[in-house]
Motif scaffolding. Structure first.
Motif, PDB file in Angstrom:
ATOM      1  N   ASN A  27       0.844  -1.203   0.000  1.00 29.82           N
ATOM      2  CA  ASN A  27       0.000   0.000   0.000  1.00 29.82           C
ATOM      3  C   ASN A  27       0.872   1.243   0.000  1.00 29.82           C
ATOM      4  N   PHE A  28       0.336   2.302  -0.568  1.00 28.58           N
ATOM      5  CA  PHE A  28       1.033   3.593  -0.551  1.00 28.58           C
ATOM      6  C   PHE A  28       0.749   4.260   0.784  1.00 28.58           C
TER       7      PHE A  28
ATOM      8  N   GLU B 220       7.854  -3.971   9.518  1.00 24.29           N
ATOM      9  CA  GLU B 220       7.747  -5.240   8.803  1.00 24.29           C
ATOM     10  C   GLU B 220       6.337  -5.825   8.884  1.00 24.29           C
ATOM     11  N   VAL B 221       5.492  -5.218   9.685  1.00 24.73           N
ATOM     12  CA  VAL B 221       4.159  -5.763   9.941  1.00 24.73           C
ATOM     13  C   VAL B 221       3.158  -5.237   8.912  1.00 24.73           C
ATOM     14  N   SER B 222       2.271  -6.125   8.441  1.00 21.89           N
ATOM     15  CA  SER B 222       1.224  -5.733   7.496  1.00 21.89           C
ATOM     16  C   SER B 222       0.074  -5.091   8.264  1.00 21.89           C
ATOM     17  N   LEU B 223      -0.208  -3.826   7.952  1.00 16.93           N
ATOM     18  CA  LEU B 223      -1.278  -3.111   8.647  1.00 16.93           C
ATOM     19  C   LEU B 223      -2.545  -2.996   7.798  1.00 16.93           C
ATOM     20  N   MET B 224      -2.431  -2.366   6.648  1.00 17.90           N
ATOM     21  CA  MET B 224      -3.574  -2.194   5.756  1.00 17.90           C
ATOM     22  C   MET B 224      -3.586  -3.296   4.708  1.00 17.90           C
ATOM     23  N   PRO B 225      -4.714  -3.974   4.549  1.00 15.63           N
ATOM     24  CA  PRO B 225      -4.747  -5.103   3.607  1.00 15.63           C
ATOM     25  C   PRO B 225      -4.846  -4.658   2.148  1.00 15.63           C
ATOM     26  N   LEU B 226      -4.444  -5.571   1.278  1.00 16.87           N
ATOM     27  CA  LEU B 226      -4.574  -5.386  -0.161  1.00 16.87           C
ATOM     28  C   LEU B 226      -5.512  -6.451  -0.705  1.00 16.87           C
TER      29      LEU B 226
END
Length: 413
Positions: A69-70, A76-82
């Motif tokens: 995400n922009f 390193e942690v995924s916060l906002m999903p794609l």
């Protein structure tokens, strides 16, 4: 046939040439060239091998290019999903040179045991994950099965982490995952170790653990099919920066790209210094080999002084006689190159097959075995470069021929 080449060939084939006083010095010069080629080839093979090994290991854990995400998330942690229903996924055909793309997600957690606890970065993977690169790292067990209809609790853990937590294959343990609202009770998951890997890269082995991506999707309350980011692999590491730009232009404007070079600049700046060391070694060895050949050439000239006088008296020019000795020297260099290449290839094959040499401190180089890698153009460039540079270095000492008087040379005989 070339006049100078003809005489040089006759000199080389002459029996007295091999039994003359200069024979020992000539053998030493040939040995110096051979040893120099061996050292230069080993420097290139081990330097390039170490670079390639580290590049492959970093890419195994991160891909060559990451699509995220922009946003301002530097962790390193995924916060906002794609959403996984992207035009470029699961087959990235918009950019040539892309070999694979896979969807992953990461989440920080804490492994808790009765005696201790350890922070961990859990990486969730799906059915599209390419396990091939992990084949060389797998020490025990197998890879987690992420293709079942329901999520399972199988994990792949590093040997480094297993030692710190006193775990072994088949053990089960609990991991806590904090929620966005820190006042809420953390998520708790129980996992079973089905595989243990050791990449030798402590930066990743210290905290990375691979699980089924559906665990992270459920804990983060993501919609079905949402992922953390995409990892893209290219067929040529040297084109990573170029492909990163092409991928960026091919994806939607709300997504961003980051190459592995930008993500870990300190690693690749460090391994780029290997090139400096390789060129330095090559330069020094070529100079030493050239000096040995200069000594051999001067001995050859002194040994053939009467012949030089006769050729001059018959009308041969100084440059023509110089060419005879340069051809002779080139032949000797060629013999040295032949032996050097044979010994170099033997060493590389033995090291690659039997892994004889190992680093005394693997942590400093992120690998236990000293890797080797060399390409055809490296061998060709090294041999041609050595031959040309050594011959050029012999041009100046061969000038001594112009100072030899035909009368004195013939009397010397």
């Amino acid at each position: 046939m070339n006049y100078e080449f003809f005489i040089a060939k006759r000199i080389i084939r002459a029996k007295q040439y091999k039994s003359s006083v200069s024979a020992t010095i000539i053998k030493i010069a040939i040995a110096a060239i051979a040893i120099g080629i061996v050292m230069m080839m080993i420097a290139i093979a081990t330097g390039m091998g170490l670079q390639k090994t580290i590049q492959e290991k970093v890419a195994t854990f991160n891909g060559h290019i990451q699509i995220t995400n922009f946003d301002n998330n530097d962790s390193e942690v995924s916060l906002m999903p794609l959403a996984s229903d992207q035009d470029f996924y699961p087959n990235f055909t918009q950019v040539p040179g892309i070999t694979h793309i896979q969807a992953v997600a990461t989440k920080a957690g804490i492994i808790r045991t009765e005696k201790t606890f350890e922070g961990v970065l859990v990486k969730g993977v799906g059915t599209d994950y390419n396990w091939t690169a992990f084949n060389d790292f797998l020490e025990e067990g197998r890879f987690p099965n992420v293709s079942e209809k329901r999520e399972n609790r199988e994990v792949l853990m590093s040997a480094y982490m297993a030692r710190r937590l006193d775990f072994k294959l088949g053990d089960t343990f609990k991991t806590l995952f904090l929620k966005e609202n820190t006042n809420e009770i953390p998520n708790e998951r129980t996992f079973e170790i089905v595989g243990i890997f050791d990449s030798g890269f402590q930066k990743f082995d210290a905290n990375v653990m691979l699980i089924d991506i559906r665990h992270i999707q459920r804990m983060n309350k993501w919609k079905n099919g949402e992922v953390g980011n995409f990892e893209v692999f290219v067929d040529d590491f040297d084109l990573v920066e170029e492909k990163t730009e092409e991928v960026y232009n091919a994806i939607p404007p709300n997504l961003d790209t980051q190459s592995v070079l930008d993500k870990y600049p300190f690693i690749f700046e460090w391994i780029s210094l290997f090139d400096v060391n390789i060129f330095l070694i090559i330069g020094i060895i070529i100079i030493v080999g050239g000096i040995n050949m200069i000594t051999a050439l001067l001995v050859l000239i002194l040994d053939r002084t009467p012949m030089i006088g006769v050729l001059k008296s018959l009308g041969s020019s100084d440059w023509s006689i110089r060419k005879i000795f340069l051809y002779n020297a080139a032949y000797l260099i060629g013999i040295g190159l032949l032996w050097g290449n044979a010994l170099s290839f033997a060493f590389i094959w033995i090291q690659r097959t039997f892994e004889v040499l190992k680093f005394p401190n693997p942590k400093d180089y992120h690998t236990t075995i000293i890797p080797t890698h060399i390409e055809v153009w490296h061998v060709v460039a090294l041999n041609v470069g050595t031959l040309v540079l050594c011959v050029l270095m012999l041009l100046i000492p061969s000038y001594i021929i112009t100072k030899i008087s035909p009368v004195k040379a013939i009397k010397f005989q």
